[in-house]
Scaffold this motif. Structure first.
Motif, PDB file in Angstrom:
ATOM      1  N   LYS A  27       0.809  -1.222   0.000  1.00 28.94           N
ATOM      2  CA  LYS A  27       0.000   0.000   0.000  1.00 28.94           C
ATOM      3  C   LYS A  27       0.840   1.269   0.000  1.00 28.94           C
ATOM      4  CE  LYS A  27      -4.152  -1.816   2.260  1.00 28.94           C
ATOM      5  NZ  LYS A  27      -5.069  -1.680   3.415  1.00 28.94           N
ATOM      6  N   HIS A  28       2.154   1.125   0.168  1.00 34.71           N
ATOM      7  CA  HIS A  28       3.014   2.310   0.248  1.00 34.71           C
ATOM      8  C   HIS A  28       3.064   3.020  -1.100  1.00 34.71           C
ATOM      9  CE1 HIS A  28       6.248   4.900   1.556  1.00 34.71           C
ATOM     10  NE2 HIS A  28       6.940   4.567   0.490  1.00 34.71           N
ATOM     11  N   ARG A  29       3.028   4.337  -1.077  1.00 36.09           N
ATOM     12  CA  ARG A  29       3.156   5.137  -2.291  1.00 36.09           C
ATOM     13  C   ARG A  29       3.997   6.359  -1.991  1.00 36.09           C
ATOM     14  NH1 ARG A  29      -1.513   8.546  -4.595  1.00 36.09           N
ATOM     15  NH2 ARG A  29       0.259   9.905  -4.981  1.00 36.09           N
ATOM     16  N   ARG A  30       4.441   7.018  -3.026  1.00 32.94           N
ATOM     17  CA  ARG A  30       5.236   8.231  -2.824  1.00 32.94           C
ATOM     18  C   ARG A  30       4.402   9.290  -2.125  1.00 32.94           C
ATOM     19  NH1 ARG A  30       9.533   9.658  -7.356  1.00 32.94           N
ATOM     20  NH2 ARG A  30      10.391   7.580  -7.712  1.00 32.94           N
ATOM     21  N   PRO A  31       4.982   9.964  -1.150  1.00 33.49           N
ATOM     22  CA  PRO A  31       4.194  10.953  -0.404  1.00 33.49           C
ATOM     23  C   PRO A  31       3.998  12.270  -1.138  1.00 33.49           C
ATOM     24  CG  PRO A  31       6.423  10.853   0.455  1.00 33.49           C
ATOM     25  CD  PRO A  31       6.322   9.766  -0.571  1.00 33.49           C
ATOM     26  N   LYS A  32       4.870  12.570  -2.114  1.00 28.61           N
ATOM     27  CA  LYS A  32       4.832  13.895  -2.724  1.00 28.61           C
ATOM     28  C   LYS A  32       5.261  13.832  -4.183  1.00 28.61           C
ATOM     29  CE  LYS A  32       6.215  18.642  -1.566  1.00 28.61           C
ATOM     30  NZ  LYS A  32       7.060  19.477  -0.673  1.00 28.61           N
ATOM     31  N   PHE A 118       7.884  14.443 -18.192  1.00 21.39           N
ATOM     32  CA  PHE A 118       8.641  13.856 -17.085  1.00 21.39           C
ATOM     33  C   PHE A 118       7.704  12.935 -16.299  1.00 21.39           C
ATOM     34  CE2 PHE A 118      12.427  16.837 -16.581  1.00 21.39           C
ATOM     35  CZ  PHE A 118      12.236  17.477 -17.795  1.00 21.39           C
ATOM     36  N   PRO A 119       7.554  11.658 -16.694  1.00 24.28           N
ATOM     37  CA  PRO A 119       6.634  10.764 -15.983  1.00 24.28           C
ATOM     38  C   PRO A 119       7.269  10.169 -14.727  1.00 24.28           C
ATOM     39  CG  PRO A 119       7.595   9.631 -17.859  1.00 24.28           C
ATOM     40  CD  PRO A 119       8.140  11.035 -17.890  1.00 24.28           C
ATOM     41  N   THR A 120       6.461   9.985 -13.688  1.00 21.69           N
ATOM     42  CA  THR A 120       6.915   9.403 -12.420  1.00 21.69           C
ATOM     43  C   THR A 120       5.802   8.540 -11.832  1.00 21.69           C
ATOM     44  OG1 THR A 120       8.220  11.402 -11.966  1.00 21.69           O
ATOM     45  CG2 THR A 120       7.839   9.893 -10.122  1.00 21.69           C
ATOM     46  N   TRP A 121       6.103   7.289 -11.560  1.00 25.00           N
ATOM     47  CA  TRP A 121       5.109   6.432 -10.916  1.00 25.00           C
ATOM     48  C   TRP A 121       4.974   6.831  -9.456  1.00 25.00           C
ATOM     49  CZ3 TRP A 121       1.539   3.819 -13.197  1.00 25.00           C
ATOM     50  CH2 TRP A 121       1.753   3.273 -14.471  1.00 25.00           C
ATOM     51  N   MET A 122       3.763   7.239  -9.081  1.00 31.05           N
ATOM     52  CA  MET A 122       3.477   7.576  -7.690  1.00 31.05           C
ATOM     53  C   MET A 122       2.974   6.361  -6.923  1.00 31.05           C
ATOM     54  SD  MET A 122       4.300  10.710  -7.560  1.00 31.05           S
ATOM     55  CE  MET A 122       3.720  11.037  -5.903  1.00 31.05           C
ATOM     56  N   SER A 123       2.252   5.503  -7.609  1.00 29.35           N
ATOM     57  CA  SER A 123       1.687   4.329  -6.954  1.00 29.35           C
ATOM     58  C   SER A 123       1.434   3.236  -7.984  1.00 29.35           C
ATOM     59  CB  SER A 123       0.376   4.688  -6.239  1.00 29.35           C
ATOM     60  OG  SER A 123      -0.244   3.545  -5.700  1.00 29.35           O
ATOM     61  N   PHE A 124       2.035   2.094  -7.761  1.00 34.61           N
ATOM     62  CA  PHE A 124       1.788   0.896  -8.564  1.00 34.61           C
ATOM     63  C   PHE A 124       1.941  -0.271  -7.596  1.00 34.61           C
ATOM     64  CE2 PHE A 124       1.525  -2.194 -11.662  1.00 34.61           C
ATOM     65  CZ  PHE A 124       1.456  -1.679 -12.961  1.00 34.61           C
ATOM     66  N   PRO A 125       0.911  -0.542  -6.791  1.00 36.13           N
ATOM     67  CA  PRO A 125       1.044  -1.392  -5.623  1.00 36.13           C
ATOM     68  C   PRO A 125       1.430  -2.843  -5.869  1.00 36.13           C
ATOM     69  CG  PRO A 125      -1.247  -0.726  -5.957  1.00 36.13           C
ATOM     70  CD  PRO A 125      -0.423   0.057  -6.898  1.00 36.13           C
ATOM     71  N   TYR A 126       1.025  -3.414  -6.989  1.00 38.84           N
ATOM     72  CA  TYR A 126       1.349  -4.828  -7.212  1.00 38.84           C
ATOM     73  C   TYR A 126       1.324  -5.115  -8.711  1.00 38.84           C
ATOM     74  CZ  TYR A 126      -3.717  -5.338  -7.816  1.00 38.84           C
ATOM     75  OH  TYR A 126      -5.010  -5.205  -8.254  1.00 38.84           O
ATOM     76  N   PRO A 127       1.966  -6.194  -9.155  1.00 38.03           N
ATOM     77  CA  PRO A 127       2.043  -6.500 -10.594  1.00 38.03           C
ATOM     78  C   PRO A 127       0.751  -7.109 -11.111  1.00 38.03           C
ATOM     79  CG  PRO A 127       3.223  -8.157  -9.357  1.00 38.03           C
ATOM     80  CD  PRO A 127       2.788  -7.124  -8.358  1.00 38.03           C
ATOM     81  N   ALA A 128      -0.214  -6.266 -11.411  1.00 37.97           N
ATOM     82  CA  ALA A 128      -1.525  -6.715 -11.864  1.00 37.97           C
ATOM     83  C   ALA A 128      -1.498  -7.133 -13.329  1.00 37.97           C
ATOM     84  CB  ALA A 128      -2.553  -5.606 -11.658  1.00 37.97           C
TER      85      ALA A 128
END
Length: 419
Positions: A27-32, A118-128
């Protein structure tokens, strides 16, 4: 004498406790979200175009150099076999069944005027294997003087006349970042990849490869599909340090390096400044500009043209090739792996709204050149011809792909033919 306390490792914990901790990690994701500070600039690298020889060797897409260990539960999956098995089992019986609520899949995308994406993954919780909703948050930035490397600025400059035979570099880069990068299809390895056929040769100054960039090949298949990709563009622009411009603030690129005689800067055709005379005579658009939403409105319009009119018109107009590069790898990427794409845009009547791409009716797009209403009958007609059209037969492949994915609305298809 007391015995020394034995240390308890993570794998020594009961399975129930391990699953609780694993779920917390997933469930962890980048905070900012990132901004245009030197640290973030230094941590990025440009992608090379190794998949479409009809466009420049270098893209205008800048990705993080280091692999983000916080997506896919990468650290959990790579530690050891037991932890990998625990993680995959948890995903299968808790996450994918909906028993555990997970954070959304979110890709942040800074659009830096004059430079690129400039793409950045903030949240990708599991390999769906299938993602219900993938959100792409677009934030439009104005660069400040001295923050962007000169070679990045130069890579975003091009002669407009050089791209009369295809889409502009801005449109092409938007296709690449949404249809390839966001779908996990760009790989540093040439193994099991595909490439577009060369139809034209780009200008010589667009064929230079940067020694600091990284190769990006197009994988033959996407690792996951998406039921809905939602592109949400922030209404206000941002300064390099992430502060929003509220209200109208004159927009001007910060240094002379962004201006080169005979060349246009990246996105110039989208974020044009020569429209101010028009705004002075239109109260509605004047209100947009004064609210600081001019760039948002311009990018919304550009997205509609890039994703709807320019891309899908390839299959709606037959025959498909008029001595210009094939768009097949881009259209196929959308047809195979994205059920529907939606985005925010500015409506003259309703203001900011979330809208669907109405022309992304694949039941219409993929069947336009068919000679009969029924799919089976249309296929037989084409196959019986002395020289069947391979591109039309390819459309049946895409239709079957969407039928197998549960994305084909046969009732819609019938209604379209009846009308």
């Amino acid at each position: 004498m007391k015995k020394a306390r034995e240390r308890t490792g993570f794998l020594d914990l009961p399975l129930e406790l391990r699953r609780i901790i694993i779920l917390h990690v997933l469930k962890h994701r980048r905070p900012k979200e990132p901004v245009l500070k030197q640290r973030d600039i230094d941590g990025r690298v440009r992608l090379q175009n190794c998949f479409d020889p009809n466009y420049p060797t270098e893209t205008n897409i800048y990705v993080e150099k280091e692999r983000n260990e916080r997506i896919h539960g990468n650290g959990l999956l790579r530690t050891c076999r037991l932890l990998r098995r625990d993680t995959l089992d948890l995903i299968a019986d808790t996450v994918e069944t909906g028993k555990a609520k997970m954070p959304p899949f979110v890709l942040d995308m800074m659009l830096v005027k004059g430079v690129g994406f400039f793409p950045t993954w903030m949240s990708f919780p599991y390999p769906a294997k299938r993602i219900k909703k993938l959100r792409v948050n677009v934030r439009i930035f104005r660069p400040k003087k001295g923050i962007v490397p000169l070679d990045w600025i130069r890579a975003g400059q091009y002669k407009a006349d050089d791209y009369e035979w295809c889409q502009s570099p801005f449109t092409w880069n938007l296709w690449v970042v949404l249809l390839f990068y966001a779908m996990g299809r760009l790989s540093p390895s040439p193994a099991n990849t595909i490439q577009a056929d060369r139809v034209v040769t780009p200008p010589a100054d667009a064929m230079r490869a940067d020694t600091d960039s990284v190769p990006a090949y197009l994988s033959a298949h996407a690792p996951y599909s998406v039921n809905e990709m939602f592109v949400s563009t922030h209404e206000l622009e941002y300064s390099a340090d992430g502060k929003a411009y509220r209200g109208y603030v004159e927009d001007k690129l910060p240094q002379l390096e962004y201006y080169q005689e005979g060349y246009s800067a990246f996105g110039h055709e989208i974020f044009r400044h020569d429209q101010d005379d028009y705004y002075d005579h239109d109260e509605h658009y004047l209100s947009i500009r004064n609210a600081g939403k001019n760039a948002f409105s311009q990018f919304s319009d550009a997205s509609v043209h890039a994703l709807n009119e320019h891309l899908l018109s390839y299959y709606r107009v037959y025959p498909y090739r008029y001595h210009e590069p094939s768009r097949q790898i881009y259209v196929d990427a959308a047809a195979k792996y994205i059920q529907r794409l939606q985005h925010t845009y500015y409506s003259t009547e309703w203001g900011v709204v979330s809208g669907g791409c109405s022309v992304w009716l694949w039941e219409h797009v993929l069947t336009s050149p068919f000679e009969a209403a029924g799919l089976a009958k249309a296929y037989k007609i084409e196959k019986k011809k002395p020289h069947p059209d391979e591109e039309i037969l390819h459309l049946f492949t895409l239709i079957k792909w969407r039928i197998d994915a549960g994305w084909w609305d046969n009732d819609m298809y019938k209604r379209l033919w009846e009308n």
